[in-house]
Scaffold this motif. Structure first.
Motif, short mmCIF file in Angstrom:
data_model
loop_
_atom_site.label_atom_id
_atom_site.label_comp_id
_atom_site.label_asym_id
_atom_site.label_seq_id
_atom_site.Cartn_x
_atom_site.Cartn_y
_atom_site.Cartn_z
N GLU A 48 0.82 -1.21 0.00
CA GLU A 48 0.00 0.00 0.00
C GLU A 48 0.86 1.27 0.00
OE1 GLU A 48 -3.75 -1.89 2.51
OE2 GLU A 48 -2.24 -0.70 3.55
N LEU A 49 1.99 1.19 0.66
CA LEU A 49 2.87 2.36 0.78
C LEU A 49 4.08 2.27 -0.15
CD1 LEU A 49 2.64 2.84 4.61
CD2 LEU A 49 1.84 4.40 2.85
N LEU A 50 4.02 1.37 -1.12
CA LEU A 50 5.11 1.19 -2.09
C LEU A 50 6.43 0.82 -1.41
CD1 LEU A 50 4.18 4.14 -4.45
CD2 LEU A 50 3.46 1.75 -4.59
N ILE A 51 6.35 -0.01 -0.41
CA ILE A 51 7.41 -0.70 0.31
C ILE A 51 8.31 0.22 1.16
CG2 ILE A 51 9.30 -2.36 0.16
CD1 ILE A 51 7.77 -3.35 -2.44
N LEU A 52 9.18 0.97 0.56
CA LEU A 52 10.15 1.75 1.34
C LEU A 52 9.50 2.76 2.30
CD1 LEU A 52 13.14 1.75 1.78
CD2 LEU A 52 13.37 3.47 0.00
N PRO A 53 8.50 3.53 1.89
CA PRO A 53 7.86 4.44 2.85
C PRO A 53 7.25 3.72 4.06
CG PRO A 53 7.33 5.09 0.63
CD PRO A 53 8.02 3.76 0.53
N PHE A 54 6.81 2.46 3.87
CA PHE A 54 6.29 1.69 5.00
C PHE A 54 7.33 1.58 6.09
CE2 PHE A 54 6.38 -2.37 7.22
CZ PHE A 54 5.14 -2.38 7.85
N TYR A 55 8.55 1.19 5.72
CA TYR A 55 9.60 1.01 6.73
C TYR A 55 9.94 2.32 7.42
CZ TYR A 55 10.11 -3.53 4.51
OH TYR A 55 9.86 -4.78 4.01
N LEU A 56 9.94 3.40 6.68
CA LEU A 56 10.22 4.72 7.26
C LEU A 56 9.12 5.12 8.24
CD1 LEU A 56 12.08 7.17 7.32
CD2 LEU A 56 10.79 8.08 5.39
N TYR A 58 7.01 3.14 9.74
CA TYR A 58 7.03 2.17 10.83
C TYR A 58 8.05 2.61 11.88
CZ TYR A 58 6.86 -2.48 13.03
OH TYR A 58 6.69 -3.54 13.91
N LEU A 59 9.25 2.95 11.44
CA LEU A 59 10.32 3.37 12.35
C LEU A 59 9.96 4.69 13.05
CD1 LEU A 59 13.15 2.98 13.52
CD2 LEU A 59 14.04 4.19 11.51
N ILE A 60 9.47 5.66 12.30
CA ILE A 60 9.08 6.94 12.90
C ILE A 60 7.98 6.73 13.93
CG2 ILE A 60 7.92 9.14 12.42
CD1 ILE A 60 9.48 9.14 9.73
N ASN A 61 6.99 5.93 13.61
CA ASN A 61 5.89 5.65 14.53
C ASN A 61 6.41 4.97 15.80
OD1 ASN A 61 2.69 3.88 14.26
ND2 ASN A 61 3.25 5.65 15.49
N TYR A 62 7.33 4.01 15.63
CA TYR A 62 7.91 3.32 16.79
C TYR A 62 8.69 4.30 17.67
CZ TYR A 62 10.97 0.57 19.69
OH TYR A 62 11.65 0.07 20.78
N LEU A 63 9.53 5.12 17.08
CA LEU A 63 10.34 6.07 17.86
C LEU A 63 9.46 7.09 18.58
CD1 LEU A 63 13.31 6.63 15.39
CD2 LEU A 63 13.30 5.24 17.49
N PHE A 64 8.45 7.59 17.91
CA PHE A 64 7.50 8.50 18.55
C PHE A 64 6.83 7.81 19.74
CE2 PHE A 64 3.17 10.15 19.00
CZ PHE A 64 3.43 11.48 19.23
N ARG A 77 3.58 -2.24 20.23
CA ARG A 77 2.16 -2.60 20.07
C ARG A 77 1.30 -1.42 19.64
NH1 ARG A 77 0.38 -7.94 21.46
NH2 ARG A 77 -1.58 -7.08 20.74
N LYS A 78 1.75 -0.20 19.88
CA LYS A 78 1.01 0.99 19.49
C LYS A 78 1.33 1.47 18.08
CE LYS A 78 -1.34 1.99 23.27
NZ LYS A 78 -2.78 2.24 23.28
N ILE A 79 2.26 0.82 17.40
CA ILE A 79 2.53 1.16 16.00
C ILE A 79 1.26 0.91 15.21
CG2 ILE A 79 3.86 0.54 13.92
CD1 ILE A 79 6.15 -0.27 15.86
N ILE A 80 0.87 1.89 14.39
CA ILE A 80 -0.41 1.78 13.68
C ILE A 80 -0.51 0.51 12.83
CG2 ILE A 80 -0.97 4.23 13.71
CD1 ILE A 80 0.20 4.49 10.92
N PHE A 81 0.59 0.11 12.23
CA PHE A 81 0.59 -1.08 11.38
C PHE A 81 0.41 -2.35 12.23
CE2 PHE A 81 3.36 2.09 9.26
CZ PHE A 81 2.53 2.35 8.18
N TYR A 101 -5.66 -0.04 3.10
CA TYR A 101 -5.36 1.08 4.00
C TYR A 101 -6.15 1.02 5.31
CZ TYR A 101 -3.17 2.84 -0.21
OH TYR A 101 -2.38 2.96 -1.33
N GLY A 102 -6.38 -0.18 5.83
CA GLY A 102 -7.08 -0.34 7.09
C GLY A 102 -6.33 0.25 8.28
N TRP A 103 -5.04 0.36 8.17
CA TRP A 103 -4.20 0.90 9.25
C TRP A 103 -4.44 2.39 9.50
CZ3 TRP A 103 -1.12 4.69 7.25
CH2 TRP A 103 -0.87 4.64 5.88
#
Length: 106
Positions: A48-56, A58-64, A77-81, A101-103
């Protein structure tokens, strides 16, 4: 969705999705349909996010979350994905019956 499954004995988690693969810690997990479905949900999120943006994201959400909750497990566990994948992992028809895009709900 078909995905090649690789067994990685020293994987830090039971399962992981790194497009286009599902990585599992042990061979016996290949029969755990809930873990497989959880990882397939992540594969679709990656598409859905064309692969690379997903990882970015994911990491930003985790760090936040880590700054906010100050605990690794809660931040993870609070990461939206992860919320989408954990909430629907047991529903083996989720990927066939749900919109993309259920996330975003989280």
């Amino acid at each position: 969705m078909k995905a090649p499954i690789l067994i990685i004995k020293h994987l830090p988690a039971e399962g992981m999705a790194i497009f286009p693969f599902i990585l599992l810690k042990s061979k016996k997990l290949k029969s755990d349909m809930e873990i497989i479905n959880h990882e397939k949900i992540h594969l679709r999120q990656q598409l859905e996010l064309l692969i690379l943006p997903f990882y970015l994201l994911y990491l930003i959400n985790y760090l936040f979350n880590l700054i906010m909750y100050k605990k690794h497990h809660l931040a993870y566990r609070k990461i939206i994905f992860e919320q989408e994948a954990y909430r629907h992992g047991a529903d083996l028809r989720y990927l066939k019956n749900n919109n993309w895009y259920g996330w975003i709900k989280w």
